[in-house]
Design a protein around this motif. Structure first.
Motif: not given
Length: 408
Positions: A140-149, A183-193, A200-204
């Motif tokens: 699933g990869g690693f992204d520092h913004n997603a990791q901050s969440l 984006r809906a498929d981004s690492p941040v979106a996955k963590v934010a589920r 809802p965060l309304k990521l769009e």
């Protein structure tokens, strides 16, 4: 997780008793009074607004303290005066407060997002992030913004009532979207589920104006202090800045007035003038955009369809050229690359060891592996590694391997 949450009741008089000389917040500023609340409901805090409470929780977090020994560009042992991830975050917060004040936004929210935006950074800066992302690609990869969440919602474990820091919805939204729609498929979106399931965060959409301020404050801070650090490290010179937008003209102005002044004073003068120029530009352009769009609420900012906090077109172009210069002259300088290539190897070795041999993990982390599949076991190893400081990672490498490279 709670199914619903009433608006926060914390400090209901917040913003009502202004001191002489203070201005009322703009109608489009985020409101702590009307905050959408916290994942876990909490009692009122009489002395602080919800956003001030968020800021204090970030400042007292373990992840924030660890930023002291996490790389920005230069490793801490290369000199005491180079920026670390911690000093960078503090500079971003100061700039964010300044811009937010000028635009009549909520300074506390802008500051909190700025302080927390890099909590998920791995050891050795972007080099460490690249190494972990490569190793985590099958999982699933690693992204520092997603990791901050992940840090602020689950990985910080110090409160009796909940994991994470239980920050307000507005701060979580800012961390998720401070760089713009997600984006809906981004690492941040996955963590934010799991946040989305609550509220809802309304990521769009675009985030609050305060989050947009924090994002541009990040740009202002790193561009100015990377020029500063590059000059102090001798990777670039005043002469090499000739022809470089923004930094070049300012360096020439400083050389004309500095004369026989110490080099360190001249370098600092370049930095402060760069910050002043960028802050002035973003405030002027943002005021222009706000006047055109005339938002009447924070949600009008979110639904604007474009950033309302922005640099002018001319400054945006200048900064793009400046970034290209810094990539070539500083970030890709052979001296920096040599160190970071060794650092990537250290991070890669550690991940593979932790992921293949659970006995190398501390007891608490080994306990967390029970019953997990390979994907989630890899994420546990990743979380443990990503939280490490540069010096802890080196110490771990020495513990687990026969030879550890000298990074300096």
């Amino acid at each position: 997780m709670v199914a619903s949450l009433k608006p926060a009741a914390e400090n209901p008089d917040y913003g009502q008793n202004l001191k002489p000389g203070e201005r009322l917040p703009a109608p489009y500023a985020a409101s702590a009074v009307a905050s959408r609340g916290r994942y876990h409901p909490e009692s009122q805090c009489g002395s602080r607004s919800p956003f001030q409470r968020d800021r204090d929780r970030v400042l007292h977090s373990t992840a924030f303290r660890r930023l002291t020994y996490k790389t920005q560009v230069f490793l801490p042992h290369e000199g005491d005066h180079f920026r670390t991830r911690l000093t960078h975050s503090l500079e971003v917060a100061q700039i964010a407060r300044t811009v937010a004040r000028q635009l009549r936004l909520d300074e506390d929210l802008a500051e909190t997002i700025a302080l927390a935006h890099d909590l998920g950074h791995s050891p050795f800066g972007h080099a460490g992030e690249r190494a972990i992302d490569t190793e985590m690609h099958p999982y699933g990869g690693f992204d520092h913004n997603a990791q901050s969440l992940r840090v602020v919602t689950t990985l910080e474990r110090k409160y009796l009532a909940f994991d994470g820091l239980n920050l307000t919805w507005e701060t979580l939204e800012g961390l998720a979207k401070h760089n713009g729609p997600v984006r809906a498929d981004s690492p941040v979106a996955k963590v934010a589920r799991h946040i989305e399931a609550w509220s809802p965060l309304k990521l769009e959409q675009w985030p609050s104006a305060e989050a947009q301020v924090a994002s541009l404050a990040d740009d202002i801070a790193y561009l100015s202090h990377d020029v500063d650090d590059g000059l102090r490290a001798g990777l670039i010179t005043f002469e090499k800045l000739d022809g470089v937008p923004l930094a070049g003209p300012i360096a020439n102005e400083v050389r004309a007035v500095a004369r026989d002044a110490e080099n360190s004073r001249a370098i600092y003068e370049v930095t402060r003038r760069m910050i002043t120029a960028m802050v002035s530009d973003v405030v002027a352009e943002s005021r222009r955009r706000l006047a055109v769009s005339a938002p009447r609420s924070p949600d009008d900012i979110r639904a604007a369809g474009q950033a309302v906090i922005a640099f002018s077109d001319a400054m945006t172009l200048d900064l793009a050229h400046l970034k290209s210069f810094l990539f070539a002259a500083v970030y890709h300088h052979r001296r920096v690359l040599d160190v970071m290539e060794k650092a990537e190897n250290v991070v890669r070795d550690l991940f593979r060891k932790y992921n293949s041999d659970a006995a190398t993990l501390p007891a608490g982390w080994r306990e967390a592996l029970r019953g997990l599949d390979d994907r989630h076991r890899a994420r546990v190893a990743c979380d443990f590694l990503a939280g490490q400081t540069d010096r802890y990672a080196l110490a771990e490498h020495r513990r687990l391997f026969d030879a550890t490279p000298e990074l300096g």
